[in-house]
Design a protein around this motif. Sequence first.
Motif, mmCIF file in Angstrom:
data_model
loop_
_atom_site.group_PDB
_atom_site.id
_atom_site.type_symbol
_atom_site.label_atom_id
_atom_site.label_comp_id
_atom_site.label_asym_id
_atom_site.label_seq_id
_atom_site.Cartn_x
_atom_site.Cartn_y
_atom_site.Cartn_z
ATOM 1 N N LEU A 164 3.527 0.003 -5.875
ATOM 2 C CA LEU A 164 2.632 0.779 -5.024
ATOM 3 C C LEU A 164 1.794 1.748 -5.855
ATOM 4 N N LEU A 192 0.481 5.286 -7.037
ATOM 5 C CA LEU A 192 1.027 6.642 -7.058
ATOM 6 C C LEU A 192 -0.009 7.615 -7.610
ATOM 7 N N ASN A 193 -0.118 8.789 -6.967
ATOM 8 C CA ASN A 193 -1.049 9.815 -7.437
ATOM 9 C C ASN A 193 -0.764 10.235 -8.870
ATOM 10 N N ASN A 209 -3.185 6.488 -9.151
ATOM 11 C CA ASN A 209 -3.151 5.380 -8.200
ATOM 12 C C ASN A 209 -3.021 4.005 -8.852
ATOM 13 N N ASP A 230 0.859 -1.178 0.000
ATOM 14 C CA ASP A 230 0.000 0.000 0.000
ATOM 15 C C ASP A 230 0.901 1.236 0.000
ATOM 16 N N GLU A 231 0.313 2.420 0.195
ATOM 17 C CA GLU A 231 1.104 3.653 0.144
ATOM 18 C C GLU A 231 2.024 3.817 1.351
ATOM 19 N N GLU A 252 0.133 10.514 3.316
ATOM 20 C CA GLU A 252 0.230 9.637 2.154
ATOM 21 C C GLU A 252 1.523 9.889 1.381
ATOM 22 N N TYR A 253 2.114 8.817 0.895
ATOM 23 C CA TYR A 253 3.369 8.904 0.139
ATOM 24 C C TYR A 253 3.068 9.349 -1.292
ATOM 25 N N ASP A 254 3.744 10.378 -1.733
ATOM 26 C CA ASP A 254 3.570 10.862 -3.103
ATOM 27 C C ASP A 254 4.955 11.110 -3.676
ATOM 28 N N SER A 279 11.243 5.791 0.506
ATOM 29 C CA SER A 279 10.300 4.722 0.848
ATOM 30 C C SER A 279 10.623 4.160 2.235
#
Length: 198
Positions: free
Chosen positions: A98, A100-101, A105, A79-80, A139-141, A119
């Motif tokens: 994963l 990604l925006n 996604n 997941d993110e 959230e990871y972007d 990461s």
Amino acid sequence: MVFPELWCMPQLFTASIAAFYEGYYANKGIGVHWRTVAVEFKADSNGDIREVKLKNGRVLEADIVVGQVEESKGGIKTDEFFKTSVPDVYVVGNVPTLPLNLYNNVMRIIEHVDHARKSAEQAVKAIKACEDGRKTVEEYDYVPFFFSRSFDLSCKFYGNSGRKATVFGDNNPALPQRFRTYILDQRWKRLLEHSLKV
């Protein structure tokens, strides 16, 4: 090194770039196996995995084997927050797939040392939040880019790679690195033509 693909990093390298790297690695004593996957793990009398059998029939010695996790698009699905399908197991670096925006996604693999470091930071934040009783972290972007260094080689990639490439220099792996490859897709070609007109 074992790869199921036709050559090393086909999402970035053309066949000629990959052939250069394969020859260069071979000159350094590193064995590479393309177009095959692991099909069997053989344990010793203590139950420790010591050999890996490949689909092409070769058997490789093994020191470390990582347990089974869910995969997606050639990587380990996360997941993110880089959490895998196995409880309390996180994966970082260039193996997670994963959402990604930037790609709406859609699951992606990012192969870059900068992403590997970021990461790891994200996974540690998620683990710490869980330990502290918090449910989520930011959230990871990430916007992908890529470079790599192997021995005294260096390569850099910007944007998405295509398959039509122009090579400048000599890409013989026995010689010092003295070549560049330019890969332009139609969108970049239009942008380049536009900039030249301006």
